[in-house]
Scaffold this active site. Structure first.
Site, PDB file in Angstrom:
ATOM      1  N   GLU A 166      -7.555   4.470   0.579  1.00  0.00           N
ATOM      2  CA  GLU A 166      -8.197   4.489  -0.742  1.00  0.00           C
ATOM      3  C   GLU A 166      -9.479   3.671  -0.692  1.00  0.00           C
ATOM      4  O   GLU A 166      -9.438   2.451  -0.559  1.00  0.00           O
ATOM      5  CB  GLU A 166      -7.256   3.908  -1.798  1.00  0.00           C
ATOM      6  CG  GLU A 166      -7.877   3.816  -3.181  1.00  0.00           C
ATOM      7  CD  GLU A 166      -7.023   3.033  -4.173  1.00  0.00           C
ATOM      8  OE1 GLU A 166      -7.600   2.509  -5.158  1.00  0.00           O
ATOM      9  OE2 GLU A 166      -5.797   2.929  -3.962  1.00  0.00           O
ATOM     10  N   ARG A 192     -16.445   0.690  -5.825  1.00  0.00           N
ATOM     11  CA  ARG A 192     -16.951  -0.592  -6.324  1.00  0.00           C
ATOM     12  C   ARG A 192     -18.282  -0.978  -5.697  1.00  0.00           C
ATOM     13  O   ARG A 192     -18.868  -1.992  -6.068  1.00  0.00           O
ATOM     14  CB  ARG A 192     -15.939  -1.703  -6.045  1.00  0.00           C
ATOM     15  CG  ARG A 192     -14.580  -1.489  -6.702  1.00  0.00           C
ATOM     16  CD  ARG A 192     -13.616  -2.577  -6.309  1.00  0.00           C
ATOM     17  NE  ARG A 192     -12.268  -2.327  -6.802  1.00  0.00           N
ATOM     18  CZ  ARG A 192     -11.203  -3.057  -6.488  1.00  0.00           C
ATOM     19  NH1 ARG A 192     -11.337  -4.100  -5.684  1.00  0.00           N
ATOM     20  NH2 ARG A 192     -10.013  -2.756  -6.978  1.00  0.00           N
ATOM     21  N   THR A 215     -10.605   3.296  -7.916  1.00  0.00           N
ATOM     22  CA  THR A 215     -11.416   2.767  -9.019  1.00  0.00           C
ATOM     23  C   THR A 215     -12.168   3.894  -9.717  1.00  0.00           C
ATOM     24  O   THR A 215     -13.338   3.764 -10.086  1.00  0.00           O
ATOM     25  CB  THR A 215     -12.380   1.654  -8.555  1.00  0.00           C
ATOM     26  OG1 THR A 215     -11.732   0.811  -7.604  1.00  0.00           O
ATOM     27  CG2 THR A 215     -12.800   0.775  -9.739  1.00  0.00           C
ATOM     28  N   LYS A 272       0.372   4.922 -10.414  1.00  0.00           N
ATOM     29  CA  LYS A 272       0.054   3.610  -9.852  1.00  0.00           C
ATOM     30  C   LYS A 272       0.451   2.544 -10.880  1.00  0.00           C
ATOM     31  O   LYS A 272       0.204   2.721 -12.079  1.00  0.00           O
ATOM     32  CB  LYS A 272      -1.452   3.533  -9.560  1.00  0.00           C
ATOM     33  CG  LYS A 272      -1.977   2.164  -9.146  1.00  0.00           C
ATOM     34  CD  LYS A 272      -3.471   2.263  -8.871  1.00  0.00           C
ATOM     35  CE  LYS A 272      -4.078   0.915  -8.545  1.00  0.00           C
ATOM     36  NZ  LYS A 272      -5.503   1.021  -8.165  1.00  0.00           N
TER      37      LYS A 272
END
Length: 215
Positions: free
Chosen positions: A47, A51, A75, A135
């Site tokens: 993953e 960011r 994200t 998640k």
């Protein structure tokens, strides 16, 4: 992607290995180096968090240049991130939570989407959209393994990937839960080893993580 196929494909990804590395990457070169070490250590599902300015570049480089890697984007916080990530080569998507707009877009995503929740109510809202794989974030701050264990009965149809504050020592407690398929974490890619270019060290940490066992 239909609701059943969406959940089924996501669960398949979650069961590839007991840990999904959560990665921050500067650029393509950084992405390839980290990914090669992790895959060599047995962690194939990666993953890459959105960011940094170079995140999409890193995803594209990994998808093209690291055999065996299954790369996704993390994200994901707005609908526009979905297509941008897919265009870069991401094969799955992860969000820390969902707004109403993102929830609608996630339900229509053409690739597996693992949406984040922190409460039972948020999980139930996503169930209405067909999601069964979620998640749990931020795991440690949101109640940890004890919380997930407490909702395993009333929300027995859900399977989780807890992420946030988990390390090698804490992971086994989560993985022992019947409603946990894998955990997410970044302990196998410490900044000190990345800065030192110690890819063998990262591969060793990845191998330790890959040898953990899910329930």
């Amino acid at each position: 992607m239909g609701q059943y196929q969406h959940t089924s494909a996501t669960l398949d990804l979650m069961r590839v290995s007991p840990v999904i590395p959560v990665l921050t990457m500067k650029d393509a070169a950084d992405g390839i180096a980290q990914a090669k070490a992790l895959v060599a250590g047995g962690l194939r599902v990666l993953e890459v968090t959105l960011r940094t300015a170079g995140a999409l570049e890193a995803i594209a480089a990994i998808a093209k240049s690291v055999p065996g890697a299954i790369v996704g984007a993390g994200t994901v916080t707005e609908p526009a991130h979905i297509q941008a990530s897919i265009d870069a080569g991401a094969t799955f998507l992860v969000s820390p939570g969902v707004s109403p707009k993102l929830r609608e877009a996630a339900a229509d995503s053409p690739i597996p989407f693992l949406p984040g929740i922190a409460t039972a109510s948020e999980a139930m809202a996503l169930m209405d959209y067909g999601f069964r794989a979620l998640k749990f974030f931020p795991a440690e701050a949101a109640g940890g393994a004890k919380y997930l264990s407490s909702i395993a009965g009333p929300l027995s149809q859900l399977t989780f990937c807890p992420t946030g504050g988990i390390d090698l020592a804490k992971a086994p407690t989560y993985l022992a839960l019947k409603n946990v398929a894998c955990v997410g974490g970044s302990w196998m890619v410490p900044k000190s080893l990345i800065d030192a270019g110690d890819w063998e060290g990262i591969e060793k940490l990845a191998r330790e993580a890959a040898n953990l066992k899910a329930s």
